[in-house]
Write a protein that holds these residues in place. Sequence first.
Motif, PDB file in Angstrom:
ATOM      1  N   CYS A 157      66.022  47.480  26.849  1.00 22.50           N
ATOM      2  CA  CYS A 157      66.552  48.844  26.974  1.00 22.50           C
ATOM      3  C   CYS A 157      68.057  48.732  27.167  1.00 22.50           C
ATOM      4  O   CYS A 157      68.520  48.197  28.173  1.00 22.50           O
ATOM      5  CB  CYS A 157      65.913  49.553  28.170  1.00 22.50           C
ATOM      6  SG  CYS A 157      66.748  51.084  28.619  1.00 22.50           S
ATOM      7  N   ASN A 168      64.527  52.141  34.805  1.00 21.22           N
ATOM      8  CA  ASN A 168      65.174  51.522  33.635  1.00 21.22           C
ATOM      9  C   ASN A 168      66.295  50.592  34.098  1.00 21.22           C
ATOM     10  O   ASN A 168      67.478  50.833  33.865  1.00 21.22           O
ATOM     11  CB  ASN A 168      65.773  52.593  32.705  1.00 21.22           C
ATOM     12  CG  ASN A 168      64.740  53.505  32.100  1.00 21.22           C
ATOM     13  OD1 ASN A 168      63.793  53.896  32.770  1.00 21.22           O
ATOM     14  ND2 ASN A 168      64.916  53.858  30.847  1.00 21.22           N
ATOM     15  N   CYS A 211      71.606  56.462  28.091  1.00 19.22           N
ATOM     16  CA  CYS A 211      70.665  56.058  27.044  1.00 19.22           C
ATOM     17  C   CYS A 211      71.269  56.456  25.696  1.00 19.22           C
ATOM     18  O   CYS A 211      71.408  57.658  25.425  1.00 19.22           O
ATOM     19  CB  CYS A 211      69.333  56.775  27.264  1.00 19.22           C
ATOM     20  SG  CYS A 211      68.320  56.787  25.768  1.00 19.22           S
ATOM     21  N   HIS A 253      69.286  59.260  23.590  1.00 20.24           N
ATOM     22  CA  HIS A 253      69.278  60.600  24.193  1.00 20.24           C
ATOM     23  C   HIS A 253      70.683  61.197  24.291  1.00 20.24           C
ATOM     24  O   HIS A 253      70.867  62.400  24.154  1.00 20.24           O
ATOM     25  CB  HIS A 253      68.641  60.564  25.597  1.00 20.24           C
ATOM     26  CG  HIS A 253      67.149  60.509  25.557  1.00 20.24           C
ATOM     27  ND1 HIS A 253      66.449  59.338  25.570  1.00 20.24           N
ATOM     28  CD2 HIS A 253      66.221  61.490  25.493  1.00 20.24           C
ATOM     29  CE1 HIS A 253      65.147  59.586  25.522  1.00 20.24           C
ATOM     30  NE2 HIS A 253      64.983  60.901  25.477  1.00 20.24           N
ATOM     31  N   CYS A 301      64.339  55.551  19.486  1.00 18.50           N
ATOM     32  CA  CYS A 301      64.674  54.326  20.221  1.00 18.50           C
ATOM     33  C   CYS A 301      64.171  53.127  19.421  1.00 18.50           C
ATOM     34  O   CYS A 301      62.967  52.856  19.392  1.00 18.50           O
ATOM     35  CB  CYS A 301      64.044  54.357  21.606  1.00 18.50           C
ATOM     36  SG  CYS A 301      64.315  52.839  22.533  1.00 18.50           S
ATOM     37  N   MET A 325      62.031  50.511  21.307  1.00 20.00           N
ATOM     38  CA  MET A 325      60.619  50.825  21.554  1.00 20.00           C
ATOM     39  C   MET A 325      59.759  50.481  20.323  1.00 20.00           C
ATOM     40  O   MET A 325      58.599  50.150  20.454  1.00 20.00           O
ATOM     41  CB  MET A 325      60.461  52.310  21.886  1.00 20.00           C
ATOM     42  CG  MET A 325      60.835  52.638  23.306  1.00 20.00           C
ATOM     43  SD  MET A 325      59.431  52.233  24.392  1.00 20.00           S
ATOM     44  CE  MET A 325      60.072  52.832  25.960  1.00 20.00           C
TER      45      MET A 325
HETATM   46 FE1  SF4 Z   1      66.121  52.748  27.040  1.00 18.63          FE
HETATM   47 FE2  SF4 Z   1      65.108  53.478  24.678  1.00 18.63          FE
HETATM   48 FE3  SF4 Z   1      64.346  54.774  26.916  1.00 18.63          FE
HETATM   49 FE4  SF4 Z   1      66.785  55.077  25.976  1.00 18.63          FE
HETATM   50  S1  SF4 Z   1      64.905  55.666  24.955  1.00 18.63           S
HETATM   51  S2  SF4 Z   1      66.256  54.696  28.094  1.00 18.63           S
HETATM   52  S3  SF4 Z   1      67.262  53.086  25.155  1.00 18.63           S
HETATM   53  S4  SF4 Z   1      63.979  52.633  26.429  1.00 18.63           S
END
Ligand code: SF4
Length: 309
Positions: A87, A115, A173, A176, A266, A269
């Motif tokens: 992440c 996170n 993030c 987002h 993402c 993910m």
């Molecule tokens: Fe991390 Fe992906 Fe969640 Fe954003 S969407 S916080 S980059 S895991």
Amino acid sequence: VITEKQVAEKINKLKKEKNAVILAHYYQRPEIQDIADYIGDSLELSRKAQQTDADIIVFCGVRFMAETAKILNPDKKVLHPNPESGCPMADMATVEGVLRLKKEHPDAVVVSYINTNADVKAVSDIIVTSRNAVKVVKSLHAKKIIFVPDQFLGSFVAKQIPEKEFILWKGFCPPHFNLSAKELLALKEKYPDAKIAVHPECNTDTAEIADFVGSTTQIIEYATTCEADTVIIGTEVGIEYALKKKNPNKKYIFPQAAEYCGVVHCCDMKKNTLDKVLQVLEEENNEIILDKELMEKARIPLEKMLSIS
Ligand code: SF4
Ligand code: 13P
């Protein structure tokens, strides 16, 4: 060539043979959600990880989520289908930086978003998720909060708890963050009766114009049950699969993020694939290995959170 259906069958067979459980976040690919024993947001998945009596946990999510499952179950084997799935926001926080802030503000409590990597959790006083952050921070006696690493979740919490002072780490993030309020407002003009539901990782302007701000599961619950027939969704596009399954009668609009000209997506993910899930079940490789002492330190703030929420 082996079909997707055959891969899924092999996974289900191995899962039983090895007493394994598959936990998946809602941002995972649909075919992974289909073979998962539990799908959830980060809080629900930590709870499941804490309660499971399986011998092996296959964690389909990004690395900090698999690490959390391991920290809560140090004696279990936790397998992560793709170790490259990290992440970027978690990687923005460092132990040195947190210790520096602690020194500068000795009366503050360090509240870390789930996170974060395990080493940052180990120097934190308590962990929060997007679902319970307001509740957990409200329960703390401390007046001063060092909030790590998501500045936008931090601002969202700070706004609801004006009696406390917040020192925000400047993490965010990337998927987002790229969603702008302008795009949401343009969609609202097109669909005036629609409701807007966003994740608190979105930037402050975006969260301010939303009808609802919540975790992944909370957004799914809100969107599928609210009175509006159309819901504009400000979070990762992976939840579309669950939304359509839970309530196919509604229209779900995923805005295009300006920066990427694409939906909130993402890529980390999506690095877990069905083939990789099968591979870790077969070979029991990609095991999460963490230092024992580090895990003990990181478990304290995590269990503190789980006992509150
Ligand atoms: Fe991390 Fe992906 Fe969640 Fe954003 S969407 S916080 S980059 S895991
Ligand atoms: P949730 O707590 O909603 O599962 O969010 C985790 C996450 O990484 C969202 O980007």
